[in-house]
Design a protein around this motif. Sequence first.
Motif, PDB file in Angstrom:
ATOM      1  N   ILE A  46       0.854  -1.197   0.000  1.00 46.83           N
ATOM      2  CA  ILE A  46       0.000   0.000   0.000  1.00 46.83           C
ATOM      3  C   ILE A  46       0.887   1.244   0.000  1.00 46.83           C
ATOM      4  CG2 ILE A  46      -1.726   1.319   1.314  1.00 46.83           C
ATOM      5  CD1 ILE A  46      -2.851  -1.203  -0.005  1.00 46.83           C
ATOM      6  N   GLY A  47       2.024   1.173   0.667  1.00 49.63           N
ATOM      7  CA  GLY A  47       2.967   2.291   0.662  1.00 49.63           C
ATOM      8  C   GLY A  47       3.432   2.650  -0.742  1.00 49.63           C
ATOM      9  N   ASP A  48       3.689   1.638  -1.572  1.00 46.88           N
ATOM     10  CA  ASP A  48       4.075   1.894  -2.968  1.00 46.88           C
ATOM     11  C   ASP A  48       2.969   2.643  -3.699  1.00 46.88           C
ATOM     12  OD1 ASP A  48       6.687   0.481  -3.513  1.00 46.88           O
ATOM     13  OD2 ASP A  48       5.547  -1.246  -2.793  1.00 46.88           O
ATOM     14  N   TRP A  49       1.749   2.159  -3.545  1.00 48.37           N
ATOM     15  CA  TRP A  49       0.605   2.758  -4.252  1.00 48.37           C
ATOM     16  C   TRP A  49       0.335   4.179  -3.778  1.00 48.37           C
ATOM     17  CZ3 TRP A  49      -1.184   0.493  -8.496  1.00 48.37           C
ATOM     18  CH2 TRP A  49      -0.943  -0.871  -8.671  1.00 48.37           C
ATOM     19  N   LEU A  50       0.445   4.411  -2.465  1.00 44.12           N
ATOM     20  CA  LEU A  50       0.244   5.766  -1.940  1.00 44.12           C
ATOM     21  C   LEU A  50       1.329   6.710  -2.441  1.00 44.12           C
ATOM     22  CD1 LEU A  50      -0.737   5.070   1.765  1.00 44.12           C
ATOM     23  CD2 LEU A  50      -2.205   6.058  -0.002  1.00 44.12           C
ATOM     24  N   CYS A  51       2.550   6.224  -2.449  1.00 43.71           N
ATOM     25  CA  CYS A  51       3.669   7.041  -2.921  1.00 43.71           C
ATOM     26  C   CYS A  51       3.451   7.461  -4.374  1.00 43.71           C
ATOM     27  CB  CYS A  51       4.968   6.250  -2.749  1.00 43.71           C
ATOM     28  SG  CYS A  51       6.467   7.180  -3.159  1.00 43.71           S
ATOM     29  N   VAL A  52       3.072   6.502  -5.220  1.00 44.07           N
ATOM     30  CA  VAL A  52       2.809   6.813  -6.633  1.00 44.07           C
ATOM     31  C   VAL A  52       1.658   7.802  -6.760  1.00 44.07           C
ATOM     32  CG1 VAL A  52       1.906   5.861  -8.793  1.00 44.07           C
ATOM     33  CG2 VAL A  52       3.798   4.733  -7.632  1.00 44.07           C
ATOM     34  N   ALA A  53       0.547   7.537  -6.087  1.00 46.71           N
ATOM     35  CA  ALA A  53      -0.620   8.420  -6.191  1.00 46.71           C
ATOM     36  C   ALA A  53      -0.290   9.840  -5.720  1.00 46.71           C
ATOM     37  CB  ALA A  53      -1.796   7.852  -5.399  1.00 46.71           C
ATOM     38  N   HIS A  54       0.518   9.945  -4.681  1.00 44.67           N
ATOM     39  CA  HIS A  54       0.912  11.264  -4.182  1.00 44.67           C
ATOM     40  C   HIS A  54       1.725  12.029  -5.225  1.00 44.67           C
ATOM     41  CE1 HIS A  54       2.446  14.434  -1.613  1.00 44.67           C
ATOM     42  NE2 HIS A  54       3.656  14.123  -2.044  1.00 44.67           N
ATOM     43  N   TYR A  55       2.747  11.382  -5.770  1.00 42.92           N
ATOM     44  CA  TYR A  55       3.623  12.075  -6.715  1.00 42.92           C
ATOM     45  C   TYR A  55       3.002  12.239  -8.098  1.00 42.92           C
ATOM     46  CZ  TYR A  55       7.279  12.224  -3.275  1.00 42.92           C
ATOM     47  OH  TYR A  55       7.998  12.508  -2.140  1.00 42.92           O
ATOM     48  N   THR A 132      10.000   5.267  -9.448  1.00 40.92           N
ATOM     49  CA  THR A 132      11.445   5.048  -9.515  1.00 40.92           C
ATOM     50  C   THR A 132      12.197   6.181  -8.821  1.00 40.92           C
ATOM     51  OG1 THR A 132      11.142   3.891 -11.611  1.00 40.92           O
ATOM     52  CG2 THR A 132      13.369   4.591 -11.090  1.00 40.92           C
ATOM     53  N   ARG A 133      11.749   7.411  -9.022  1.00 38.00           N
ATOM     54  CA  ARG A 133      12.445   8.574  -8.447  1.00 38.00           C
ATOM     55  C   ARG A 133      12.197   8.765  -6.959  1.00 38.00           C
ATOM     56  NH1 ARG A 133      10.359  11.372 -12.945  1.00 38.00           N
ATOM     57  NH2 ARG A 133       9.038  12.537 -11.524  1.00 38.00           N
ATOM     58  N   HIS A 134      10.962   8.507  -6.500  1.00 37.48           N
ATOM     59  CA  HIS A 134      10.589   8.902  -5.136  1.00 37.48           C
ATOM     60  C   HIS A 134      10.267   7.766  -4.172  1.00 37.48           C
ATOM     61  CE1 HIS A 134      10.367  13.052  -6.498  1.00 37.48           C
ATOM     62  NE2 HIS A 134       9.591  12.659  -7.486  1.00 37.48           N
ATOM     63  N   CYS A 135      10.005   6.565  -4.676  1.00 42.83           N
ATOM     64  CA  CYS A 135       9.484   5.511  -3.807  1.00 42.83           C
ATOM     65  C   CYS A 135      10.468   4.368  -3.578  1.00 42.83           C
ATOM     66  CB  CYS A 135       8.178   4.966  -4.378  1.00 42.83           C
ATOM     67  SG  CYS A 135       6.969   6.258  -4.786  1.00 42.83           S
ATOM     68  N   VAL A 136      11.173   3.947  -4.610  1.00 44.27           N
ATOM     69  CA  VAL A 136      12.106   2.824  -4.501  1.00 44.27           C
ATOM     70  C   VAL A 136      13.204   3.152  -3.499  1.00 44.27           C
ATOM     71  CG1 VAL A 136      13.802   1.410  -5.738  1.00 44.27           C
ATOM     72  CG2 VAL A 136      11.691   2.057  -6.853  1.00 44.27           C
ATOM     73  N   GLY A 137      13.454   2.224  -2.595  1.00 42.64           N
ATOM     74  CA  GLY A 137      14.541   2.399  -1.640  1.00 42.64           C
ATOM     75  C   GLY A 137      14.207   3.276  -0.454  1.00 42.64           C
ATOM     76  N   HIS A 138      12.983   3.765  -0.388  1.00 42.94           N
ATOM     77  CA  HIS A 138      12.566   4.591   0.747  1.00 42.94           C
ATOM     78  C   HIS A 138      11.725   3.763   1.712  1.00 42.94           C
ATOM     79  CE1 HIS A 138      13.629   7.659  -2.235  1.00 42.94           C
ATOM     80  NE2 HIS A 138      13.889   8.414  -1.191  1.00 42.94           N
ATOM     81  N   ASP A 139      11.638   4.225   2.940  1.00 49.42           N
ATOM     82  CA  ASP A 139      10.812   3.559   3.945  1.00 49.42           C
ATOM     83  C   ASP A 139       9.351   3.896   3.653  1.00 49.42           C
ATOM     84  OD1 ASP A 139       9.549   2.461   6.108  1.00 49.42           O
ATOM     85  OD2 ASP A 139      10.532   3.740   7.597  1.00 49.42           O
ATOM     86  N   LEU A 140       8.677   2.991   2.966  1.00 45.06           N
ATOM     87  CA  LEU A 140       7.295   3.240   2.546  1.00 45.06           C
ATOM     88  C   LEU A 140       6.295   3.104   3.685  1.00 45.06           C
ATOM     89  CD1 LEU A 140       7.462   1.485  -0.926  1.00 45.06           C
ATOM     90  CD2 LEU A 140       7.648   3.919  -0.417  1.00 45.06           C
ATOM     91  N   VAL A 149      -3.503   0.890   8.933  1.00 44.83           N
ATOM     92  CA  VAL A 149      -3.314  -0.002   7.793  1.00 44.83           C
ATOM     93  C   VAL A 149      -1.872  -0.487   7.902  1.00 44.83           C
ATOM     94  CG1 VAL A 149      -3.168  -0.136   5.272  1.00 44.83           C
ATOM     95  CG2 VAL A 149      -4.944   1.241   6.339  1.00 44.83           C
ATOM     96  N   HIS A 150      -1.671  -1.773   7.705  1.00 43.98           N
ATOM     97  CA  HIS A 150      -0.328  -2.332   7.861  1.00 43.98           C
ATOM     98  C   HIS A 150       0.109  -3.004   6.572  1.00 43.98           C
ATOM     99  CE1 HIS A 150      -0.805  -1.425  12.066  1.00 43.98           C
ATOM    100  NE2 HIS A 150      -1.977  -2.046  12.036  1.00 43.98           N
ATOM    101  N   MET A 151       1.337  -2.746   6.170  1.00 44.06           N
ATOM    102  CA  MET A 151       1.855  -3.337   4.934  1.00 44.06           C
ATOM    103  C   MET A 151       2.134  -4.813   5.123  1.00 44.06           C
ATOM    104  SD  MET A 151       4.345  -0.475   3.231  1.00 44.06           S
ATOM    105  CE  MET A 151       5.674  -0.739   4.357  1.00 44.06           C
ATOM    106  N   LYS A 152       1.731  -5.589   4.128  1.00 47.53           N
ATOM    107  CA  LYS A 152       2.025  -7.018   4.134  1.00 47.53           C
ATOM    108  C   LYS A 152       3.395  -7.285   3.540  1.00 47.53           C
ATOM    109  CE  LYS A 152      -2.743  -8.416   3.618  1.00 47.53           C
ATOM    110  NZ  LYS A 152      -3.740  -8.961   2.694  1.00 47.53           N
TER     111      LYS A 152
END
Length: 156
Positions: A46-55, A132-140, A149-152
Amino acid sequence: MWAWGTSVVTLVTLMVATVDAKIYERCELARKLEKAGLDGFKGYSIGDWLCVAHYESGFDTSFVDHNPDGSSEYGIFQLNSAWWCTNGVTPTQNLCHMNCNDLLNHHILDNILCAKRLVSMRQGMKAWDSWTRHCVGHDLSEWLKGCDVHMKTDSS
């Protein structure tokens, strides 16, 4: 005359779509995405999806961005009219079999289903430069703080 009429119809359609638009709060969107089964889909959280939707859209369902190639990107995940939907203006593959304006309201299940198709058909979330620019490698997990909500899974 025909082009003017088409412009009026497009403008009216966009105006109606924005009336039903919504800018989601982060936790509200997290719960929607979790309920739609996105947590763990193809290894993304969910962190990946939120990060993408935000940016991509700032969580704004009515956001439309126009590209130099004449295509446009629509909705909360900025799905491109050349590939994923039809806007009646630019040539399209329409791989999600939908009208782009349907991506501009607060009913985001169609956005989610189309984004899942994109992730399945392309190279995962690498299809979004913002991921790729903002989400990969970050603490999502930061995207879920205070949301109940907890990431699986974590893709980083």
